[in-house]
Design a protein around this motif. Structure first.
Motif, short mmCIF file in Angstrom:
data_model
loop_
_atom_site.label_atom_id
_atom_site.label_comp_id
_atom_site.label_asym_id
_atom_site.label_seq_id
_atom_site.Cartn_x
_atom_site.Cartn_y
_atom_site.Cartn_z
N GLU A 63 56.10 36.82 12.52
CA GLU A 63 57.01 37.64 11.70
C GLU A 63 57.23 37.00 10.33
N ARG A 64 57.46 35.67 10.34
CA ARG A 64 57.67 34.98 9.06
C ARG A 64 56.45 35.08 8.17
N ALA A 65 55.26 34.90 8.77
CA ALA A 65 54.03 34.98 7.98
C ALA A 65 53.85 36.38 7.39
N GLN A 66 54.17 37.40 8.19
CA GLN A 66 54.05 38.77 7.70
C GLN A 66 55.05 39.03 6.56
N MET A 67 56.28 38.53 6.73
CA MET A 67 57.28 38.72 5.69
C MET A 67 56.88 37.99 4.42
N GLN A 99 54.95 38.17 -1.12
CA GLN A 99 53.91 37.83 -2.09
C GLN A 99 53.32 39.10 -2.72
N ALA A 100 53.11 40.14 -1.89
CA ALA A 100 52.57 41.40 -2.42
C ALA A 100 53.56 42.03 -3.41
N LEU A 101 54.85 41.99 -3.07
CA LEU A 101 55.85 42.53 -4.00
C LEU A 101 55.88 41.74 -5.30
N VAL A 143 68.50 40.18 6.78
CA VAL A 143 69.93 40.20 7.13
C VAL A 143 70.09 40.44 8.63
N ALA A 144 69.28 41.32 9.20
CA ALA A 144 69.37 41.60 10.64
C ALA A 144 69.03 40.36 11.45
N LYS A 145 68.01 39.61 11.03
CA LYS A 145 67.64 38.37 11.74
C LYS A 145 68.77 37.36 11.66
N GLU A 146 69.36 37.21 10.48
CA GLU A 146 70.47 36.26 10.30
C GLU A 146 71.66 36.67 11.15
N LEU A 176 61.47 46.25 -1.11
CA LEU A 176 62.31 45.05 -1.25
C LEU A 176 63.59 45.20 -0.44
N ASN A 177 64.20 46.36 -0.50
CA ASN A 177 65.43 46.60 0.28
C ASN A 177 65.16 46.54 1.78
N ARG A 178 64.01 47.07 2.22
CA ARG A 178 63.66 46.98 3.65
C ARG A 178 63.51 45.52 4.08
N LEU A 179 62.84 44.71 3.26
CA LEU A 179 62.69 43.29 3.58
C LEU A 179 64.04 42.58 3.63
#
Length: 175
Positions: free
Chosen positions: A88-92, A97-99, A118-121, A110-113
């Motif tokens: 998950e971290r690698a995908q994020m 990086q793409a953004l 925030v959900a993980k935290e 960006l808002n989705r990321l």
């Protein structure tokens, strides 16, 4: 040409000064651990004993076993999910990086990321408080009070260190 030569000389002199200063600091700093630190390290390494603040609470054998079970359960959940979390971290990271590399910023992505992060935290926060609650239920009222006192002392020590550090940083800004 003269500017390059002058700049090179200044850089070389500053590098030599930095290396000399770091070497002299390392030479005068005592890095050998004290006998008390060595004793504490050995005491904390005894197999089967509580470490950290829990070691100062005079826990019964039953309490120790219950707390170890709580911590093992928490640790087991983490290790089972480690590979998934890394993916998950690698995908994020790739999405970030793409953004970053895009010619225009996709604010919706960006808002989705940001929402995902925030959900993980939030989930980590909930799990941490649940673990603290489970441990608190094992402790007596006196042990909980002592734990709270140690927490307050640790926070005060952290605030003092942070305050001292801020003053230290200000002293070195002029250099």
């Amino acid at each position: 040409m003269m500017k390059k030569l002058l700049l090179g000389s200044v850089l070389a002199a500053s590098s030599i000064f930095t290396v000399t200063a770091c070497t002299s600091v390392n030479a005068t700093t005592d890095t050998t651990p004290t006998a008390q630190m060595q004793k504490n390290h050995k005491d904390g390494m005894k197999k089967g004993e509580m470490r950290g603040p829990m070691s100062k609470l005079d826990l019964t054998a039953t309490q120790q076993a219950q707390i170890k079970a709580i911590m093992q359960n928490k640790r087991g959940d983490r290790t089972a999910d480690r590979a998934a979390h890394q993916a998950e971290r690698a995908q994020m990271d790739q999405q970030i990086q793409a953004l970053t590399n895009a010619s225009t910023l996709n604010t919706a992505a960006l808002n989705r990321l940001a929402d995902q992060r925030v959900a993980k935290e939030k989930q980590r926060f909930i799990e941490r408080v649940q673990t603290q609650h489970a441990i608190a239920q094992v402790l007596t009222a006196e042990q909980r009070a002592k734990m709270e006192q140690m927490k307050s002392e640790r926070q005060e020590k952290g605030r003092k260190h942070s305050k001292d550090r801020k003053g230290h940083d200000k002293q070195h800004q002029g250099m």
